[in-house]
Design a protein around this motif. Structure first.
Motif, PDB file in Angstrom:
ATOM      1  N   MET A   1      50.682  48.076  50.644  1.00  0.00           N
ATOM      2  CA  MET A   1      50.513  46.781  49.980  1.00  0.00           C
ATOM      3  C   MET A   1      49.976  47.006  48.566  1.00  0.00           C
ATOM      4  O   MET A   1      48.985  47.697  48.375  1.00  0.00           O
ATOM      5  N   THR A   2      50.662  46.440  47.583  1.00  0.00           N
ATOM      6  CA  THR A   2      50.234  46.560  46.197  1.00  0.00           C
ATOM      7  C   THR A   2      49.369  45.363  45.824  1.00  0.00           C
ATOM      8  O   THR A   2      49.752  44.216  46.049  1.00  0.00           O
ATOM      9  N   ARG A   3      48.204  45.652  45.261  1.00  0.00           N
ATOM     10  CA  ARG A   3      47.274  44.583  44.909  1.00  0.00           C
ATOM     11  C   ARG A   3      46.933  44.664  43.429  1.00  0.00           C
ATOM     12  O   ARG A   3      46.940  45.732  42.829  1.00  0.00           O
ATOM     13  N   ARG A   4      46.616  43.507  42.863  1.00  0.00           N
ATOM     14  CA  ARG A   4      46.195  43.434  41.473  1.00  0.00           C
ATOM     15  C   ARG A   4      45.084  42.395  41.340  1.00  0.00           C
ATOM     16  O   ARG A   4      44.871  41.576  42.228  1.00  0.00           O
ATOM     17  N   TRP A   5      44.429  42.464  40.193  1.00  0.00           N
ATOM     18  CA  TRP A   5      43.400  41.474  39.881  1.00  0.00           C
ATOM     19  C   TRP A   5      44.034  40.298  39.140  1.00  0.00           C
ATOM     20  O   TRP A   5      44.774  40.485  38.178  1.00  0.00           O
ATOM     21  N   TYR A   6      43.728  39.098  39.615  1.00  0.00           N
ATOM     22  CA  TYR A   6      44.189  37.874  38.972  1.00  0.00           C
ATOM     23  C   TYR A   6      42.979  37.026  38.593  1.00  0.00           C
ATOM     24  O   TYR A   6      41.858  37.286  39.032  1.00  0.00           O
ATOM     25  N   VAL A   7      43.216  36.008  37.779  1.00  0.00           N
ATOM     26  CA  VAL A   7      42.134  35.137  37.316  1.00  0.00           C
ATOM     27  C   VAL A   7      42.279  33.769  37.969  1.00  0.00           C
ATOM     28  O   VAL A   7      43.355  33.174  37.955  1.00  0.00           O
ATOM     29  N   LEU A  27      38.565  37.980  51.023  1.00  0.00           N
ATOM     30  CA  LEU A  27      39.163  38.378  49.753  1.00  0.00           C
ATOM     31  C   LEU A  27      38.130  39.067  48.866  1.00  0.00           C
ATOM     32  O   LEU A  27      36.941  38.756  48.912  1.00  0.00           O
ATOM     33  N   GLU A  28      38.603  39.996  48.057  1.00  0.00           N
ATOM     34  CA  GLU A  28      37.728  40.710  47.126  1.00  0.00           C
ATOM     35  C   GLU A  28      37.659  39.950  45.810  1.00  0.00           C
ATOM     36  O   GLU A  28      38.685  39.651  45.196  1.00  0.00           O
ATOM     37  N   THR A  29      36.452  39.629  45.375  1.00  0.00           N
ATOM     38  CA  THR A  29      36.272  38.893  44.129  1.00  0.00           C
ATOM     39  C   THR A  29      35.364  39.673  43.182  1.00  0.00           C
ATOM     40  O   THR A  29      34.636  40.577  43.586  1.00  0.00           O
ATOM     41  N   PHE A  30      35.419  39.287  41.929  1.00  0.00           N
ATOM     42  CA  PHE A  30      34.502  39.821  40.926  1.00  0.00           C
ATOM     43  C   PHE A  30      34.123  38.671  40.004  1.00  0.00           C
ATOM     44  O   PHE A  30      34.963  38.121  39.300  1.00  0.00           O
ATOM     45  N   ASP A  88      43.029  47.358  36.535  1.00  0.00           N
ATOM     46  CA  ASP A  88      41.813  47.920  37.127  1.00  0.00           C
ATOM     47  C   ASP A  88      40.893  48.482  36.050  1.00  0.00           C
ATOM     48  O   ASP A  88      39.664  48.425  36.176  1.00  0.00           O
ATOM     49  N   GLU A  89      41.489  49.027  34.989  1.00  0.00           N
ATOM     50  CA  GLU A  89      40.690  49.614  33.911  1.00  0.00           C
ATOM     51  C   GLU A  89      39.846  48.551  33.212  1.00  0.00           C
ATOM     52  O   GLU A  89      38.684  48.795  32.859  1.00  0.00           O
ATOM     53  N   VAL A  90      40.417  47.370  33.014  1.00  0.00           N
ATOM     54  CA  VAL A  90      39.673  46.289  32.361  1.00  0.00           C
ATOM     55  C   VAL A  90      38.526  45.820  33.253  1.00  0.00           C
ATOM     56  O   VAL A  90      37.408  45.583  32.786  1.00  0.00           O
ATOM     57  N   ILE A  91      38.785  45.691  34.553  1.00  0.00           N
ATOM     58  CA  ILE A  91      37.727  45.284  35.484  1.00  0.00           C
ATOM     59  C   ILE A  91      36.599  46.312  35.483  1.00  0.00           C
ATOM     60  O   ILE A  91      35.408  45.955  35.448  1.00  0.00           O
ATOM     61  N   SER A  92      36.951  47.591  35.499  1.00  0.00           N
ATOM     62  CA  SER A  92      35.930  48.645  35.473  1.00  0.00           C
ATOM     63  C   SER A  92      35.112  48.580  34.191  1.00  0.00           C
ATOM     64  O   SER A  92      33.889  48.766  34.205  1.00  0.00           O
ATOM     65  N   GLU A  93      35.780  48.304  33.069  1.00  0.00           N
ATOM     66  CA  GLU A  93      35.073  48.206  31.791  1.00  0.00           C
ATOM     67  C   GLU A  93      34.136  46.999  31.776  1.00  0.00           C
ATOM     68  O   GLU A  93      33.016  47.072  31.258  1.00  0.00           O
TER      69      GLU A  93
END
Length: 210
Positions: A1-7, A27-30, A88-93
């Protein structure tokens, strides 16, 4: 399953409710939050992006949760018919920067020496010039201001200061600007305004679909 971060957009003053609701659905949130000083040398955590949070879920539209049906949530952020996603890089930053803000005492305006500010503290009220930059939100700030017709040095709490607006006639002519008094923030100033100024969602790419 491919997952991405959305707003995801949240309803007014419902960031915490939306985050809790989505997490209860597994669900995973940030929801990035930073410390900011408030009255009485206290601190609290506030959203870095009020009204938005990040949600990690399946890239396929048919497998994404119907977030608009959940308490506290308005729906996906869209650009027309497209749903943007964040790498993912933006979320990590973002996580790294939140940690850095907290190590520096949270988000607060570090008035520079020579900067013109508005003072609202007891008998001292009006425009002043910062003589020594504060080391923390809990420190007192040395300023030069007009008091009873003469210029005096004074030490005032950081919370009693707001940045004087640029290109303002009151600043240029040295006249006092009215405030709410008692250290209360003028609309458009203070920690929340500083946070909002940083609230730019770093969307990198988009997925088509509604």
């Amino acid at each position: 399953m491919t997952r991405r971060w959305y707003v995801v957009r949240t309803k007014p003053n419902s960031d915490k409710l939306a985050d809790t609701t989505l997490r209860r659905e597994g669900l995973e949130t940030f929801s990035p939050q930073v410390e900011t000083p408030i009255e009485g040398n206290q601190r609290k955590r506030i959203p870095l992006f009020p009204g938005y949070l990040f949600l990690n879920c399946d890239v396929y539209e048919q497998d994404r949760p119907e977030v608009s049906r959940m308490p506290g949530v308005l729906g996906w952020v869209r650009f027309g018919s497209e749903v943007p996603w964040v790498s993912d890089e933006v979320i990590s930053e973002l996580k790294r920067r939140v940690d850095a803000f907290d190590r520096q005492g949270g988000i607060w305006e570090k008035f520079e020496s020579g900067q013109v500010v508005q003072v609202s503290h007891g008998k001292f009220e009006g425009l002043a010039t910062v003589l020594e930059s504060p080391s923390s939100p809990e420190s007192r700030v040395t300023v030069l201001l007009d008091f009873m017709g003469r210029q005096v040095r004074a030490e005032v709490p950081w919370l009693s200061l707001t940045a004087a607006p640029e290109n303002n006639d009151d600043v240029a002519q040295g006249r006092r600007r009215r405030t709410r008094g008692r250290g209360r923030w003028i609309n458009g100033f203070g920690p929340r305004a500083s946070v909002r100024a940083k609230a730019q969602i770093p969307v990198t790419q988009t997925d088509s679909g509604s």
